[in-house]
Design an enzyme around this catalytic site. Structure first.
Site, PDB file in Angstrom:
ATOM      1  NE  ARG A   1       1.879   0.958   6.817  1.00 27.07           N
ATOM      2  CZ  ARG A   1       0.878  -0.136   7.189  1.00 27.07           C
ATOM      3  NH1 ARG A   1       0.176  -0.729   7.492  1.00 27.07           N
ATOM      4  NH2 ARG A   1       0.336   0.277   5.774  1.00 27.07           N
TER       5      ARG A   1
ATOM      6  CD  GLN B   1       4.479 -10.222  -2.246  1.00 24.26           C
ATOM      7  OE1 GLN B   1       3.246  -9.651  -3.277  1.00 24.26           O
ATOM      8  NE2 GLN B   1       3.620 -10.776  -1.150  1.00 24.26           N
ATOM      9  CD  GLN B   2       7.826 -17.602  -2.243  1.00 18.41           C
ATOM     10  OE1 GLN B   2       7.703 -16.971  -0.967  1.00 18.41           O
ATOM     11  NE2 GLN B   2       8.990 -18.498  -2.530  1.00 18.41           N
TER      12      GLN B   2
ATOM     13  NE  ARG C   1      -3.727   0.420   2.459  1.00 19.25           N
ATOM     14  CZ  ARG C   1      -4.372   0.326   3.339  1.00 19.25           C
ATOM     15  NH1 ARG C   1      -4.201  -0.340   4.844  1.00 19.25           N
ATOM     16  NH2 ARG C   1      -4.554   1.440   3.562  1.00 19.25           N
TER      17      ARG C   1
END
Length: 195
Positions: free
Chosen positions: A174, A94-95, A86
């Site tokens: 965060r 990303q995997q 986000r």
């Protein structure tokens, strides 16, 4: 199938070399009639840290956008990675869940671990998801469709690159005590490494 518990791992893979020098050059260019080569020669290491702090204190943050950090992160859940992405002023790799094996790793919240009866049920659910995922694959269901049974707890791996300004914003949001525990743990590790 045994399903392994995932462990958070955060590694700083790359960062802008001599970041204070880059920020100082970018900022001084804004306020100087000098050319780039002349500015490069004028920047002295002893002045950089104080100058960068002064920029931050007056809110002139665009020069810190010239430096970036790339982290490799593994052992986070898909729920956590959905929060991470986000933060749109970043680059992500990303995997793919197409390549998740039936013995996928997963993350267990401490609140679940603290209740033994629920933990056992949680682990049974992960194992059942694993068995169904494997069964779908063996039945010829494409991996992109079989992955629909994977839980948000499924472990993922991701590379993230943020410039220092966005990273500062990310840390402000965060690392807050009100942030969700998993992304907070990850952000605190990233902050410690970046410092």
């Amino acid at each position: 199938l045994p399903v392994p518990e995932a462990a958070l791992n955060v590694v700083l893979l790359r960062h802008t070399p001599e970041p204070e020098e880059v920020v100082a050059m970018a900022a001084k260019l804004c306020y100087s009639p000098s050319g780039v080569e002349e500015l490069k020669q004028k920047i002295e290491a002893k002045d950089q840290a104080a100058f960068v702090e002064k920029l931050a204190s007056i809110g002139h943050l665009s020069p810190i956008e010239h430096i970036s950090f790339t982290f490799g992160i593994e052992g986070i859940s898909r729920a956590c990675s959905h929060q991470l992405v986000r933060h749109r002023l970043a680059s992500y790799s990303q995997q793919s869940q197409r390549y998740v094996t039936a013995d996928f790793g997963y993350v267990t919240p401490k609140t679940v671990s603290a209740v033994p009866a629920l933990l056992k049920e949680y682990e049974r659910h992960m194992a059942a998801s694993s068995r169904l995922y494997e069964k779908l694959g063996k039945a010829g269901i494409p991996a992109e469709d079989a992955r629909f049974v994977l839980p948000n707890a499924t472990e993922t791996k991701i590379l993230v690159t943020m410039n220092a300004r966005e990273l500062h914003h990310f840390f402000a949001l965060r690392t807050c005590r009100r942030a969700q525990w998993e992304i907070r743990d990850m952000a605190l590790r990233m902050l410690a490494i970046a410092r």
